[in-house]
Design an enzyme around this catalytic site. Structure first.
Site, PDB file in Angstrom:
ATOM      1  N   SER A 220      -4.157  -3.529  32.882  1.00 59.46           N
ATOM      2  CA  SER A 220      -2.824  -3.299  32.321  1.00 59.46           C
ATOM      3  C   SER A 220      -1.956  -2.622  33.378  1.00 59.46           C
ATOM      4  O   SER A 220      -2.333  -1.578  33.910  1.00 59.46           O
ATOM      5  CB  SER A 220      -2.909  -2.405  31.080  1.00 59.46           C
ATOM      6  OG  SER A 220      -3.620  -3.047  30.044  1.00 59.46           O
ATOM      7  N   GLY A 222       1.463  -1.814  32.917  1.00 61.15           N
ATOM      8  CA  GLY A 222       2.703  -1.320  32.326  1.00 61.15           C
ATOM      9  C   GLY A 222       3.762  -2.400  32.291  1.00 61.15           C
ATOM     10  O   GLY A 222       3.502  -3.556  31.931  1.00 61.15           O
ATOM     11  N   GLY A 225       3.282  -6.052  33.810  1.00 60.31           N
ATOM     12  CA  GLY A 225       2.487  -7.113  33.219  1.00 60.31           C
ATOM     13  C   GLY A 225       1.004  -6.818  33.188  1.00 60.31           C
ATOM     14  O   GLY A 225       0.585  -5.652  33.163  1.00 60.31           O
ATOM     15  N   GLY A 251      -1.603  -0.689  24.714  1.00 64.45           N
ATOM     16  CA  GLY A 251      -2.744  -1.245  25.429  1.00 64.45           C
ATOM     17  C   GLY A 251      -3.871  -1.665  24.502  1.00 64.45           C
ATOM     18  O   GLY A 251      -4.582  -2.647  24.760  1.00 64.45           O
ATOM     19  N   ASP A 252      -4.019  -0.932  23.406  1.00 67.77           N
ATOM     20  CA  ASP A 252      -5.055  -1.270  22.427  1.00 67.77           C
ATOM     21  C   ASP A 252      -4.694  -2.558  21.686  1.00 67.77           C
ATOM     22  O   ASP A 252      -5.556  -3.404  21.430  1.00 67.77           O
ATOM     23  CB  ASP A 252      -5.224  -0.122  21.437  1.00 67.77           C
ATOM     24  CG  ASP A 252      -5.395   1.216  22.139  1.00 67.77           C
ATOM     25  OD1 ASP A 252      -6.053   1.241  23.197  1.00 67.77           O
ATOM     26  OD2 ASP A 252      -4.869   2.220  21.635  1.00 67.77           O
TER      27      ASP A 252
END
Length: 316
Positions: A220, A222, A225, A251-252
């Protein structure tokens, strides 16, 4: 069925506040109380997509009871491991410009017996799972080799494993050979011991984790992308988010989207991007439903721009 394991779950209280001014009374414009923890959020997003999920959690005290009730109301099956400590509570403050301030409690310590029971519970529950996603920080009293034990037990039950630890990717974790590891830029930089200023640097770092045993790395980045590096190939994608209300749990939600779509290849990466972009436009740690997704805005390529300068190069 997607099984999640959250070793250190929480109750998350989120407030939308004016610009922070220390030492003064602030009036919140919005308030949410959600079940929290990275694996918990994955289960919430999976359930919101209409896919069966079970959350394995160590729970204690009144906060633990409320957390289980909130999850049940969202369609998540809960398999609780009772502990003597009290489930922690966290606070998130979001300012009008999207700045997020989080206050996370350390949470209860687990006894050796409670830690072992949690692993045994995962082994039993994983027999019905296609994926086991273990995410978040480890509670006090639990060493880094606990993740390796979990991977071994999940594999013995016939499930694939996705790991999203908090803060670092220890050698024990990659050596356990999970199918997927999902670090952010800082966690990946810490794992390889150097900053990652370009997308090409992220690709090399992800390949190093694969050399250490990880099947695939879903990084990840941010606002820059996400990157997927696996045996099938290297894929990079972006998804615009016109309005960022809260990054808590984004993110989850992204990992949930990845697993829902099979956990491999560009289609799964596109699903991860769509879920992550939808999540940041929702308040607090709210998880997106299919109606919130905009897959038409997602762009995925097999030809990543390796010279792309990243907004966050990560700090090892």
């Amino acid at each position: 069925m997607i099984l999640t394991v959250t070793p250190n779950p929480s109750l998350d209280r989120a407030y939308e506040v004016p610009p922070l001014d220390r030492g003064r009374v602030l009036r919140a414009g919005g308030e949410r109380v959600d079940p929290g923890g990275k694996g918990v959020n994955v289960s919430r997003a999976v359930a919101a997509a209409g896919v069966r999920t079970t959350a394995v959690l160590p729970l204690g005290g009144a906060p633990g009871i409320l957390l289980a009730e909130l999850l049940g109301a969202q369609g998540v099956d809960v398999t609780a491991v009772s502990i003597t400590g009290q489930t922690r509570s966290n606070v998130a403050l979001t300012e009008p410009d999207g700045t997020l301030t989080k206050i996370n409690s350390p949470g209860p310590a687990l006894s050796p017996e409670e830690s072992a029971l949690l692993l045994d519970t995962v082994r039993s529950a994983a027999t019905e799972a296609t994926w086991v996603a273990c995410c978040g920080s480890l509670p006090r009293g639990v060493g880094p080799d606990w993740y390796a034990d979990l991977v071994a037990r999940a594999h013995a039950a016939g499930a694939r494993v996705a790991l999203d630890p908090s803060g670092s990717v220890p050698p024990e974790l990659t050596a356990a050979r999970p199918e997927v590891i999902k670090p952010n830029a800082s966690e990946l930089a810490t794992a390889v011991g150097r900053p990652l200023p370009t997308l090409g640097d992220v690709v090399k770092a992800a390949e190093e984790l694969r050399d250490r045993g990880a099947g695939a790395v879903l990084a990840s980045l941010g606002g820059d992308g996400q990157l997927l590096v696996s045996a099938e190939g290297t894929y990079y994608g972006t998804a615009p988010a016109p309005l960022v209300r809260s990054t808590v749990g984004a993110g989850d939600a992204s990992l949930a989207g990845f697993l829902i779509a099979g956990g491999a290849g560009p289609g799964a990466l596109a699903s991860a991007l769509a879920h992550g972009a939808a999540a940041v436009q929702l308040p607090g740690s709210a998880m997106p439903t299919p109606a919130d997704l905009r897959p038409d805005r997602v762009r995925v390529t097999e030809d990543p721009p390796l010279d792309l300068q990243l907004t966050d190069p990560g700090t090892p």
